[in-house]
Scaffold this motif. Structure first.
Motif, PDB file in Angstrom:
ATOM      1  N   ALA A  52      -6.193  12.028 -10.461  1.00 58.62           N
ATOM      2  CA  ALA A  52      -7.581  11.556 -10.467  1.00 58.62           C
ATOM      3  C   ALA A  52      -7.629  10.039 -10.313  1.00 58.62           C
ATOM      4  N   GLY A  53      -6.733   9.328 -11.023  1.00 57.44           N
ATOM      5  CA  GLY A  53      -6.675   7.873 -10.894  1.00 57.44           C
ATOM      6  C   GLY A  53      -6.295   7.444  -9.491  1.00 57.44           C
ATOM      7  N   PHE A  54      -5.376   8.189  -8.885  1.00 57.18           N
ATOM      8  CA  PHE A  54      -4.959   7.869  -7.516  1.00 57.18           C
ATOM      9  C   PHE A  54      -6.098   8.114  -6.534  1.00 57.18           C
ATOM     10  N   VAL A  60       0.821  -1.216   0.000  1.00 57.55           N
ATOM     11  CA  VAL A  60       0.000   0.000   0.000  1.00 57.55           C
ATOM     12  C   VAL A  60       0.857   1.269   0.000  1.00 57.55           C
ATOM     13  N   ILE A  61       2.121   1.150   0.379  1.00 54.82           N
ATOM     14  CA  ILE A  61       3.007   2.314   0.342  1.00 54.82           C
ATOM     15  C   ILE A  61       3.497   2.578  -1.079  1.00 54.82           C
ATOM     16  N   ALA A  62       3.622   1.529  -1.896  1.00 50.00           N
ATOM     17  CA  ALA A  62       4.176   1.675  -3.248  1.00 50.00           C
ATOM     18  C   ALA A  62       3.431   2.712  -4.091  1.00 50.00           C
ATOM     19  N   PRO A  63       2.079   2.712  -4.155  1.00 49.86           N
ATOM     20  CA  PRO A  63       1.394   3.731  -4.967  1.00 49.86           C
ATOM     21  C   PRO A  63       1.667   5.159  -4.495  1.00 49.86           C
ATOM     22  N   VAL A  64       1.860   5.340  -3.192  1.00 50.51           N
ATOM     23  CA  VAL A  64       2.150   6.680  -2.671  1.00 50.51           C
ATOM     24  C   VAL A  64       3.510   7.155  -3.185  1.00 50.51           C
ATOM     25  N   LEU A  65       4.471   6.247  -3.234  1.00 54.57           N
ATOM     26  CA  LEU A  65       5.790   6.599  -3.759  1.00 54.57           C
ATOM     27  C   LEU A  65       5.716   6.951  -5.240  1.00 54.57           C
ATOM     28  N   GLY A  79      -5.100  -1.510 -10.528  1.00 57.17           N
ATOM     29  CA  GLY A  79      -5.299  -1.295 -11.959  1.00 57.17           C
ATOM     30  C   GLY A  79      -5.825   0.090 -12.266  1.00 57.17           C
ATOM     31  N   VAL A  80      -6.661   0.633 -11.380  1.00 58.84           N
ATOM     32  CA  VAL A  80      -7.176   1.996 -11.575  1.00 58.84           C
ATOM     33  C   VAL A  80      -6.027   3.000 -11.524  1.00 58.84           C
ATOM     34  N   ILE A  81      -5.116   2.808 -10.567  1.00 59.29           N
ATOM     35  CA  ILE A  81      -3.984   3.729 -10.422  1.00 59.29           C
ATOM     36  C   ILE A  81      -3.040   3.613 -11.607  1.00 59.29           C
ATOM     37  N   VAL A  82      -2.753   2.391 -12.029  1.00 58.78           N
ATOM     38  CA  VAL A  82      -1.854   2.187 -13.171  1.00 58.78           C
ATOM     39  C   VAL A  82      -2.475   2.759 -14.445  1.00 58.78           C
ATOM     40  N   LEU A  83      -3.788   2.559 -14.605  1.00 61.12           N
ATOM     41  CA  LEU A  83      -4.470   3.127 -15.774  1.00 61.12           C
ATOM     42  C   LEU A  83      -4.370   4.652 -15.744  1.00 61.12           C
ATOM     43  N   GLY A  84      -4.480   5.237 -14.559  1.00 58.41           N
ATOM     44  CA  GLY A  84      -4.343   6.689 -14.447  1.00 58.41           C
ATOM     45  C   GLY A  84      -2.969   7.160 -14.882  1.00 58.41           C
ATOM     46  N   LEU A  85      -1.936   6.400 -14.526  1.00 60.59           N
ATOM     47  CA  LEU A  85      -0.579   6.770 -14.937  1.00 60.59           C
ATOM     48  C   LEU A  85      -0.423   6.673 -16.451  1.00 60.59           C
TER      49      LEU A  85
END
Length: 229
Positions: free
Chosen positions: A156-158, A56-61, A136-142
């Protein structure tokens, strides 16, 4: 050939009779020491929660370094129309609908050791599926942000994906109870808490044989899966 160390995650894996696990039968939510306290323990649940903290820390980084990844144009949505956010909303909605429907209920009638082993496997798989849906939502946002050249699209994805990630997959007591109820929806007794509060077993290295000189034999594999001669 040494057996796969990851067979417990395989959907086709048939759990053993539970001899490699020593469930704490009779344990329930009341025996959960709490998220932070369990991190210091040696239970299966504590091990799983430590791993999830890293996940869960990885997306924040990634969010922190996103300005280095996405080269925005400086104006709102980088000059792109907000339509780039529509796929994110659709992906988040799909994750919110599909995630809580995992795992599937367990069939009743299994002996307690086998039921505990199967429940633990299904629990881990459900968390991974839920995590993948939200991530997947976060990766799609990137990906969309790099296309739109806008950091705001990734933000927005995050904003859509990260709360989903915590809600769907973080192994809190409430989340475990929700998954346990799903596993027992067909009147099966899952013994999920008994398996999670069991002492985590060290990796089984008995499959890796050695020659009398202490070196791995020809064709043998070490615990990292590297063949030694």
């Amino acid at each position: 050939m040494a057996p796969s160390r990851f067979s417990v995650y395989s959907p086709g894996h048939d759990p053993d009779d539970g001899t490699s696990l020593e469930p704490r039968y009779g344990a329930g939510r009341e025996q959960d020491p709490g998220y932070l306290a369990s991190l210091r323990g040696g239970s299966v649940l504590g091990q799983l929660r430590r791993m999830w903290l890293v996940l869960v820390i990885a997306p924040v980084l990634i969010l922190a370094i996103s300005p280095l990844i996405v080269q925005g144009t400086g104006d709102l949505f980088g000059g792109a129309v907000p339509w780039f956010c529509l796929p994110l909303v659709a992906a988040a909605a799909a994750a919110a609908v599909i995630g809580p429907r995992t795992p599937r209920p367990m069939p009743p009638g299994s002996p307690p050791p086998k039921a505990a082993a199967a429940a633990l496997m299904n629990f881990r798989q459900a968390l991974l599926v839920r995590f993948a849906l939200a991530e997947g939502v976060i990766v799609l946002g990137l990906a969309l942000a790099t296309t739109a050249r806008s950091e705001a699209v990734f933000v927005a994805g995050f904003v859509l994906g990260y709360p989903l990630l915590l809600w769907l997959s973080l192994p809190t007591a409430g989340r475990i109870e929700g998954i346990r109820r799903r596993l027992e929806a067909q009147d099966a007794e899952s013994h999920l808490w008994a398996a999670l509060l069991a002492t985590a077993q060290p990796p089984d290295r008995s499959a890796y044989t050695s020659r009398p000189d202490g070196k791995a034999g020809a064709g043998d594999q070490d615990p990292d899966g590297v063949t030694k001669s």
